[in-house]
Design a protein around this motif. Structure first.
Motif, PDB file in Angstrom:
ATOM      1  N   ARG A 135       5.944   8.081  -8.284  1.00 30.24           N
ATOM      2  CA  ARG A 135       5.135   8.840  -7.341  1.00 30.24           C
ATOM      3  C   ARG A 135       4.764   7.984  -6.134  1.00 30.24           C
ATOM      4  NH1 ARG A 135      -1.001   9.676  -9.579  1.00 30.24           N
ATOM      5  NH2 ARG A 135      -1.572   7.480  -9.775  1.00 30.24           N
ATOM      6  N   GLY A 168      -2.543  15.461  -2.881  1.00 35.38           N
ATOM      7  CA  GLY A 168      -1.991  14.465  -3.795  1.00 35.38           C
ATOM      8  C   GLY A 168      -1.202  13.388  -3.094  1.00 35.38           C
ATOM      9  N   TYR A 169      -0.491  13.756  -2.025  1.00 33.98           N
ATOM     10  CA  TYR A 169       0.299  12.771  -1.284  1.00 33.98           C
ATOM     11  C   TYR A 169      -0.336  12.421   0.057  1.00 33.98           C
ATOM     12  CZ  TYR A 169       4.019  13.063  -4.701  1.00 33.98           C
ATOM     13  OH  TYR A 169       4.748  12.982  -5.859  1.00 33.98           O
ATOM     14  N   ALA A 209      -4.755  13.412 -10.204  1.00 35.55           N
ATOM     15  CA  ALA A 209      -4.735  14.791  -9.712  1.00 35.55           C
ATOM     16  C   ALA A 209      -5.945  15.569 -10.198  1.00 35.55           C
ATOM     17  CB  ALA A 209      -3.452  15.486 -10.161  1.00 35.55           C
ATOM     18  N   VAL A 219      -7.622  15.576  -6.626  1.00 38.64           N
ATOM     19  CA  VAL A 219      -6.839  16.619  -5.952  1.00 38.64           C
ATOM     20  C   VAL A 219      -7.421  17.992  -6.273  1.00 38.64           C
ATOM     21  CG1 VAL A 219      -4.570  17.661  -5.662  1.00 38.64           C
ATOM     22  CG2 VAL A 219      -4.763  15.195  -5.982  1.00 38.64           C
ATOM     23  N   TYR A 227      -1.352  20.216  -4.180  1.00 38.23           N
ATOM     24  CA  TYR A 227      -0.983  18.867  -4.613  1.00 38.23           C
ATOM     25  C   TYR A 227      -0.224  18.131  -3.515  1.00 38.23           C
ATOM     26  CZ  TYR A 227       0.515  15.034  -7.550  1.00 38.23           C
ATOM     27  OH  TYR A 227       0.714  13.775  -8.063  1.00 38.23           O
TER      28      TYR A 227
END
Length: 373
Positions: free
Chosen positions: A246, A149-150, A38, A42, A145
């Motif tokens: 995650r 992030g995903y 992250a 990110v 995020y």
């Protein structure tokens, strides 16, 4: 012995770790990259946006009852506080005073959330405004995020490139559900009770009803995701590195978005059908009989004249069509979980592609292990 002029066919070059990482991102699974962080993948990419929000929140120092000179002085003081906080964080991290951070970690994120929230407290003692500012900044970080992030853009791109083929499977399922949905929908659509309930419903009430259907539909889709992810993981040998939490969430988000896009598309199609059908079938006298003497026939969004007849698109029609479409979407979401045809035609196809990504992850981890030896 080679024959003169004969071309030698080289074997396909082996993929590198970087090649597999690119495959993960294209598949909407950036968290399969073990080096994904992250702080470096990110939030550091969002530094310009964070800086813009950070500077814009200097307006929290302004008070409308103050004079222009007072507000300018407050803005100057707020800028000094923000720059001082930025310099302090950089100094603590061993960077130049006003340099752009390459790694955005807990100190930088804490400063982004807390420092702008201090301004309303210092300039006016506005506790509520300070809490709202801190909460809004936390929400901004959460959205960043979620998006980066995903890999939400990659997931949407992956879903849209396969949406046409997936809708073919959805139509097969919808064809099985249509008789019941349409019988219920048409009977409800042509009933004065349906129009009395939804046509007169205020906008806020309709939003809450739509949110209720949305939450129920999402709950049905999410309920099966853990089982689907476990089945995917069980179908591929993961060696000594099973999916992390995650990575589980990343795979679940891909499955959820694939199914949610189908539900949304089917819902919009049903809404479009009822709008067109309502324009043609629910004429002004019928609407008056449904809605009673308080209905104002002059309130039309669009009015058309075709083949000597008048047709109107009204707000009431949009409300009723939207309510029926929301129910149909919820029904479709439930059917997706229980219908074997859907699993064979769509979900198995999606999981097959994801299973290939799982296989790529095994090879990627093997390369990482060899590189570390």
């Amino acid at each position: 012995m080679s024959v003169p002029g004969e071309q030698r066919l080289d074997a396909e070059p082996a993929l590198t770790q970087a090649d597999y990482v690119r495959r993960f991102h294209r598949a909407g699974l950036p968290l399969f990259d073990e080096d994904f962080s992250a702080s470096t993948d990110v939030f550091n990419r969002a530094v310009p946006l964070l800086a813009l929000v950070f500077i814009g929140e200097m307006l929290g120092a302004i008070q409308l009852e103050w004079s222009l000179a007072g507000n300018l002085a407050a803005l100057a003081a707020a800028l000094a506080i923000l720059l001082g906080a930025m310099g302090a964080v950089n100094a603590m991290r061993g960077r130049a005073l006003f340099s752009r951070p390459r790694h955005v970690q807990a100190p930088e994120l804490a400063a982004f959330v807390l420092v702008p929230a201090i301004l309303p407290l210092v300039f006016g003692g506005q506790t509520t405004s300070a809490l709202v500012t801190a909460g809004a900044n936390l929400l901004v970080l959460g959205l960043i995020y979620a998006v980066y992030g995903y890999g939400l853009p990659s997931i949407l791109r992956w879903v849209f490139t396969r949406l046409t083929g997936q809708l073919r499977s959805s139509f097969l399922l919808l064809a099985k559900a249509v008789p019941l949905v349409m019988i219920f929908g048409l009977l409800a659509f042509l009933s004065d009770e349906m129009w009395a309930v939804f046509a007169g419903e205020p906008d806020g009430g309709l939003v809450m009803i739509g949110a209720l259907f949305l939450l129920l539909g999402c709950a049905f889709l999410i309920a099966r995701l853990p089982r689907e992810v476990r089945m995917l993981e069980a179908g591929v040998e993961t060696g000594s590195q099973p999916l992390s939490r995650r990575q589980w969430r990343n795979v679940g988000l891909v499955l959820f978005m694939s199914q949610a896009m189908q539900v949304l598309t089917v819902t919009l199609m049903v809404a479009a059908f009822f709008v067109v059908f309502g324009v043609l079938a629910i004429t002004e006298p019928v609407r008056e009989s449904f809605l009673g003497p308080g209905y104002d026939p002059s309130e039309h969004l669009i009015e058309l004249s075709l083949f000597g007849s008048d047709y109107q698109l009204t707000v009431e029609l949009l409300k009723v069509a939207g309510a029926l479409a929301a129910f149909s979407g919820l029904y479709f979401a439930v059917a997706m979980l229980t219908d074997s045809t859907y699993r064979e035609e769509f979900l198995d196809e999606v999981t097959a592609e994801l299973r290939q990504t799982f296989c790529d992850r095994v090879e990627y981890l093997r390369l990482r292990g060899e590189a570390g030896d």
